[in-house]
Design an enzyme around this catalytic site. Sequence first.
Site, mmCIF file in Angstrom:
data_model
loop_
_atom_site.group_PDB
_atom_site.id
_atom_site.type_symbol
_atom_site.label_atom_id
_atom_site.label_comp_id
_atom_site.label_asym_id
_atom_site.label_seq_id
_atom_site.Cartn_x
_atom_site.Cartn_y
_atom_site.Cartn_z
ATOM 1 N N HIS A 133 -2.965 47.380 -45.432
ATOM 2 C CA HIS A 133 -3.012 47.464 -46.893
ATOM 3 C C HIS A 133 -4.059 46.523 -47.499
ATOM 4 O O HIS A 133 -4.456 46.698 -48.645
ATOM 5 C CB HIS A 133 -1.625 47.191 -47.498
ATOM 6 C CG HIS A 133 -1.187 45.769 -47.472
ATOM 7 N ND1 HIS A 133 -0.379 45.254 -46.488
ATOM 8 C CD2 HIS A 133 -1.437 44.739 -48.318
ATOM 9 C CE1 HIS A 133 -0.144 43.982 -46.738
ATOM 10 N NE2 HIS A 133 -0.778 43.645 -47.848
ATOM 11 N N ASP A 163 0.972 48.618 -40.364
ATOM 12 C CA ASP A 163 0.276 47.804 -41.358
ATOM 13 C C ASP A 163 -0.687 46.820 -40.697
ATOM 14 O O ASP A 163 -0.777 45.655 -41.081
ATOM 15 C CB ASP A 163 1.277 47.053 -42.251
ATOM 16 C CG ASP A 163 0.618 46.475 -43.500
ATOM 17 O OD1 ASP A 163 -0.398 47.043 -43.946
ATOM 18 O OD2 ASP A 163 1.099 45.454 -44.016
ATOM 19 N N SER A 247 -1.265 37.984 -46.927
ATOM 20 C CA SER A 247 -1.154 39.144 -46.044
ATOM 21 C C SER A 247 -2.317 39.185 -45.057
ATOM 22 O O SER A 247 -3.481 39.100 -45.447
ATOM 23 C CB SER A 247 -1.128 40.431 -46.865
ATOM 24 O OG SER A 247 0.101 40.570 -47.542
#
Length: 402
Positions: A133, A163, A247
Site C-alpha cells: 500500500h 501487503d 508502514s
Amino acid sequence: MGYYDDHYEHVRQKQKGNRGGTFLAGLVGAILGGMLVIVAIPSLVKWDVLPYSLEQTEEKQTTVTEQPKVDKSVAVDVVTQVTKAVNKVSNAVVGIVNIQEASFWSEGGEAGTGSGVIYKKEGNKAYIVTNHHVVEGASRVEVSLSDGTKVPARLLGSDVWTDLAVLEIDAKHVTNVAEFGNSDVVKVGEPVIAVGNPLGLQFAGSVTQGIISGVNRTIPIDIDQDGIPDWHAEVLQTDAAINPGNSGGALVNIEGQVIGINSMKIAQEAVEGIGLSIPINYAKPIIADLEKFGQVRRPYMGVELRSLSDIPAYHWQQTLHLPANVKEGVAILQVVPGSPAAQAGLREFDVIVALDDENIPDVIALRKHLYNRKQIGDTMKVTFYRDGKKQTVTLKLAKQSL
C-alpha cells in the site's frame, strides 16, 4: 590641730587631687586614642597595613566557608542493548516516496510516504522491502536514505494479499544492510523496537520501543473494499508506537535483527498501543518471489468464489440446491475456461465443502489451504455439492499467468 595633723591632711588632699587628675587624663587619652584609630583605619587599609575592614573580614570568612560551585554537566556516552540494536539497523531503514503523475482527476505529485528496509546488497544493486500500500498507484518511486540522499527506485513486484513489495536501487548509495531474524521464536513480552518515518520524512529514522503483545494474530483484510473480508493477515502485535509513515519499516529484536515488517495500525479512538507487523518468516518467501519473478507464484484454481455465509439463505436451496444440513462452504460463481478447475470438471454453482478432506467453511479458509499448504504442480482433492449430491474430483494446480 598640731603640725603633724595639718601636714598629714595637706598630703592627703594633694594625693586625692592627683588621683582625680590622673583618671581624667586617662579618660581623655582613651577617647583621643579611639578617635585616632577610627580616623586612621581607612588609611591603614589603603596602605595595606591593615588588610581588611570589618565588613571585608566577615566577607572573607563567609567566602572561605562556602564550597566552590562545581559544573556537574558532563558528557556521558550511554551504550545499551537498545542503542546497539538501533545502531545496527537504523541506516538500513529508508523512506519511500510515492510519486503519481497528474491526471484529469488529480493534481499528481507526491501521493504519500512510507518506510522500507534494505535487506540485500548484491553486485551493483540493493533491494528494499516495503508495503504494497506504500507504493500502490505510484508512477515513480524515490528512496530517501538515512543521510537524506534521495535516489530513484524500480518497483520489482508487489503483492496485495500480504501487503509486501520489493524495490531495487543502485547499490553505490548503500552502506548498511539489515539482518533478518527468526520470527517463529518471538515470545510475548519480548522487547522490540520499531524504526521508521512516522508522519513523513521530517521524522525520518524515528525509534519507538515496546514489547511483543501477541503472536499469531489474524486480522481480516478487505482487499476489494466491498465490505467482505477477503483474507486474514497473520501478524505480530506490539505496543511500540506505529503511526502513518511507519508502514514498511522494521520491527527489530534486541539483537538488532528484523523480525517483522510494520504494516498497519488499528486507529480507533478507544484503541491505543496496538501496532501490527508482518512476521519476517512469513514474509521471506514472498520477498524472494517478488525479487525474482515480480509476483508471488501461488497455485491457481481458476474460479470466482463466494462464502455461503455471504449468500442469502434463500439461494442455498432454491439456487444451489444444498441439503438442509449443509450450512458452510464456498460457492463457485464462475469458472475460468481452460483453468485447472475447468479441466477437473467443476462448474458454476458447485459448492466446495472440503479440500484434501479438510473442511472448508469459507473463502478465507480455502485461500489459506491453497496458498499456504499447496505448491504449483500439486494435486488437490476437492469435495463439493452439485444439485444436492456430494461429489469429489482431483485437480492439478497450475501457475497463474499475468
